[in-house]
Design an enzyme around this catalytic site. Structure first.
Site, PDB file in Angstrom:
ATOM      1  CD1 TRP A 318       0.795  -0.486   3.032  1.00 37.01           C
ATOM      2  CD2 TRP A 318      -0.671   1.101   3.597  1.00 37.01           C
ATOM      3  NE1 TRP A 318       1.115  -0.063   4.307  1.00 37.01           N
ATOM      4  CE2 TRP A 318       0.227   0.906   4.679  1.00 37.01           C
ATOM      5  CE3 TRP A 318      -1.679   2.044   3.732  1.00 37.01           C
ATOM      6  CZ2 TRP A 318       0.149   1.642   5.871  1.00 37.01           C
ATOM      7  CZ3 TRP A 318      -1.758   2.773   4.929  1.00 37.01           C
ATOM      8  CH2 TRP A 318      -0.857   2.576   5.970  1.00 37.01           C
ATOM      9  CG  ASP A 319       4.798   0.755   1.617  1.00 36.38           C
ATOM     10  OD1 ASP A 319       3.867   0.051   2.040  1.00 36.38           O
ATOM     11  OD2 ASP A 319       5.936   0.735   2.104  1.00 36.38           O
ATOM     12  CD  GLU A 460       2.436  -4.207   9.384  1.00 34.44           C
ATOM     13  OE1 GLU A 460       3.589  -4.175   9.857  1.00 34.44           O
ATOM     14  OE2 GLU A 460       2.198  -4.341   8.173  1.00 34.44           O
ATOM     15  CE  LYS A 561       5.958  -2.070  11.844  1.00 39.08           C
ATOM     16  NZ  LYS A 561       5.781  -3.178  10.898  1.00 39.08           N
ATOM     17  CD  GLN A 562       2.755   1.145  10.047  1.00 41.63           C
ATOM     18  OE1 GLN A 562       3.397   0.109  10.223  1.00 41.63           O
ATOM     19  NE2 GLN A 562       2.515   1.639   8.853  1.00 41.63           N
TER      20      GLN A 562
END
Ligand code: IFM
Length: 708
Positions: A318-319, A460, A561-562
């Protein structure tokens, strides 16, 4: 300012990192910033875009071509090469304005000093070509040898990929062809060499390599130069090589190549007045985005680690649509279209994946390889303690990937006005994605809303959660988009789908901020242990341990995580009051590990949207410097994940252009509402918007958008 990256002195610990940060590339291949004498032991690679192979049961990954740059010297019979022989001095340089890699190394021999210099580039004008100018000099008379060849014994993570080789020499051109095991794809490197001095030349043809041995008597202080033009081709190529490698000189090719880069920079460069560090890092990020852009290639996309190697299996995530495509939309829209074409072409793979899980429509691969087939395994991390593969749910449950593609498509359509793409397969893709999300909806007996259960969101570390706020909002975006496009751009063909899409769009559960203004990341997130990132880090027994999964140190805590909720807020900023965005930034930032390079840019962007450039700035710099900073995250459990970080580079561009410069679209026009960090006096850059070229000039926090 000069766009030059230099490392002075040799440090063997930097070999893997330098391979990434000194990378050169032209979209067709990437050449790691390793030295000419390096082999697979030093992670040397000419990484091919979109050419995949699977060796046995190992993970399928992209293929590295036979390396035509392989070269070293011998003096009076003794080999001098790094990393084996400690140099007197060493310098490695990347001129990222011109796309030129160079090195200069001096060794002390028993009789005096020798110097090796080399300049090389991945041709931006003839994308099959690599060129190298290699120079030897000694300060004493000696018997010298330059050994140069094509090394087919390449570095692989999950190889070997070449099961057969054909090597040889014909009419002055040497070649090594490797044939892959799975699909019998041929990847061939050829080279032609010119000398500017008299020498005895001979050759060796081996199974996986071809060498030229150039033997000469070197006079003191005289430079001996060889020029090599090499060509890489594959049996999968979309475009033909231009010219015969024997007919072109290094200088001619270099002139063409630098002219091509000049043209790219004319539209790509961003000038920042008052902050050279930021300007340098941002343009370095842009350099990488240009090295990996699939120019001239049909329906190809960009892997998560660009062309820096086989990490993440060379797969597309998806980046691309969430973090990279914006840059291409506004600088070279044709590339953005190529990226989307890849998704259109791989719709069948996405349909197949949906079916595999008993779902409908198109569920795009988490790690997409050729044909759109899923490269992600059920066991994507190796446990550091047991050395056993760990069951992870990236593949099964990161439902948000299909929505990212629709989001990327809409950014493209908005930025280019190219609605024709809808008739070229994109409409079908949107509908299939909408059907996919519809098939995920669950309704409890007494509830009004549809929910999505058993999900892995962008964070994640928390697997198999219900109602991830980001995923639900993105699903709604897909329903809304499908309806809008149907209404405006199609006739009646999709009419039968409208009621179900309307129902889905209206009734999907979209979590609202709580009394404190915070949007809970998923059902039950607030009930998890509320500890700091440092506290969670201190619980690690092994530094390479995976933080997520069933037993990960972060799994039962609020440490993420993000960017997840923060990513959602920056995607849908117009839906929320600034105060809500600020409160969520304040809540989630201290709880975010930023364990993914995709994270910081989202925090930066949202901070800009809340008029807080001071907070945005360090996050922007973290993104822009991702490949310039040593010690990025290199392990997920025992799986190596190092390489370049194009999503971070793209995210830095988004933060600079959409965040600090405040470029946005209002009523079909480009608007600039800047929010510059304190030390930035101004910004200047060009953008292409709906086929017109614009110059943006920001000064003293006011911006002008001019058609040029
Ligand atoms: O797509 C990302 C993901 O969000 C976090 N792990 C790395 C992937 C590839 O960059």
């Amino acid at each position: 300012m000069d766009f030059i990256l230099t490392e002075i002195a040799f440090d063997r610990d930097n070999i893997p990192w330098n391979g990434n940060r000194f990378l050169i590339g032209n979209g067709y291949f990437g050449i790691r910033g390793t030295l000419e004498e390096y082999t697979k032991e030093n992670m040397c690679a000419v990484n091919m875009a979109g050419i995949y192979d699977r060796a046995g049961d190992a993970w399928r990954e992209t293929v590295n071509a036979p390396n035509p740059l392989y070269t070293y010297v011998k003096v009076n019979g003794k080999k001098y090469a790094l990393p084996e022989n400690e140099p007197v001095s060493h310098e490695q340089t990347l001129d990222f304005e011109k796309g030129l890699h160079s090195r200069k190394t001096v060794w002390q021999t028993e009789d005096g000093r020798i110097t090796v210099k080399c300049e090389r580039f991945a041709s931006m004008s003839r994308r099959h070509l690599i060129s190298m100018r290699y120079t030897f000099a000694a300060d004493f008379e000696c018997d010298a040898e330059i050994i140069t060849g094509i090394d087919g014994d390449v570095w692989d993570i999950n190889g070997p990929h070449f099961v057969k080789f054909n090597s040889g020499s014909e009419d002055g051109v040497n070649y090594v062809e490797g044939i892959t095991g799975e699909k019998h794809i041929s990847v061939t490197a050829r080279d032609s060499v010119k000398l500017d001095f008299d020498a005895e030349c001979s050759g060796d043809v081996c199974e996986k390599a071809v060498y030229r041995r150039i033997v000469f008597k070197a006079e003191p202080h005289k430079e001996y130069c060889i020029e090599k033009i090499a060509e890489i081709t594959t049996s999968e190529d979309d475009f033909e090589p231009i010219g015969d490698i024997r007919d072109i000189t290094y200088q001619e090719l270099k002139a063409e190549h630098t002219a091509a880069w000049e043209k790219i920079w004319d539209i790509s460069k961003i000038t920042i007045d008052g902050d050279d560090d930021a300007m340098y890092a941002l343009n370095y990020s842009i350099y990488h985005l240009n090295c990996i852009a699939p120019r001239e290639m049909k329906g190809k996309s960009i892997a998560a680690r660009g062309l820096s190697g086989q990490v993440y299996k060379g797969a597309v995530f998806w980046d691309t649509e969430m973090f990279m495509i914006d840059y291409y939309i506004y600088t070279e829209p044709q590339i953005a279209k190529t990226l989307l074409q890849y998704r259109i072409d791989t719709l069948d793979g996405a349909r197949q994946k949906a079916k595999e899980y008993g779902l409908k429509g198109a569920y795009y691969a988490w790690e997409s390889q050729d044909g759109g087939y899923e490269g992600c395994s059920d066991y994507n991390v190796t446990d550091v303690f047991t050395k056993r593969p760990m069951r992870t749910y990236f593949r099964d449950k990161q439902y948000h990937v299909s929505a990212a593609i629709v989001y990327g498509l809409m950014k493209y359509i908005k930025g280019t006005g190219d609605y024709d793409i809808l008739n070229e397969g994109a409409m079908e893709m949107v509908i299939e994605c909408a059907e996919f999300y519809r098939s995920l909806l669950i309704k409890k007996a007494d509830e009004r809303y549809y929910e999505i259960h058993d999900v892995v969101g962008p964070d994640e570390y928390h697997e198999r959660v219900n109602n991830n706020s980001y995923t639900n909002r993105m699903a709604k975006f897909v329903f809304d988009t499908a309806l809008e496009l149907m209404e405006k751009y199609t006739s009646d063909e999709y009419n039968s789908l409208k009621p179900m899409l309307q129902d889905s769009a209206e009734n999907i559960f979209i979590r609202q901020p709580n009394d404190s203004g915070i949007i809970e990341q998923f059902d039950g997130y607030f009930r998890l242990e509320d500890v700091s990132v440092d506290e969670v880090r201190s619980r690690l027994i092994d530094p390479k341990e995976y933080w997520g999964g069933a037993y990960g140190v972060a799994a039962d805590t609020q440490v993420i995580k993000q960017a997840d909720v923060v990513a959602m807020l920056s995607m849908f900023k117009d839906d929320y009051a600034s105060e809500i965005m600020e409160k969520n930034l304040e809540y989630y930032e201290p709880r975010t590990e930023h364990g993914s390079s995709l994270s910081a840019c989202m925090y930066s962007l949202l901070s800009c949207y809340t008029n807080n450039p001071k907070t945005a700035y360090p996050m922007f710099m973290k993104s822009a410097r991702a490949d310039l900073t040593k010690g990025g995250k290199e392990w997920a459990g025992l799986v190596y994940i190092g390489g370049t970080h194009p999503a971070s580079a793209g995210g830095a561009w988004i933060a600079a252009v959409k965040g600090f410069a405040g470029i946005t679209e209002e009523d079909g026009k480009l608007i600039c509402k800047p929010n510059l960090p304190e030390k930035w006096n101004g910004m200047r850059f060009k953008l292409i918007y709906k086929n017109k070229l614009y110059l943006i000039e920001v000064q003293n926090n006011s911006g002008a958008v001019m058609i040029i």
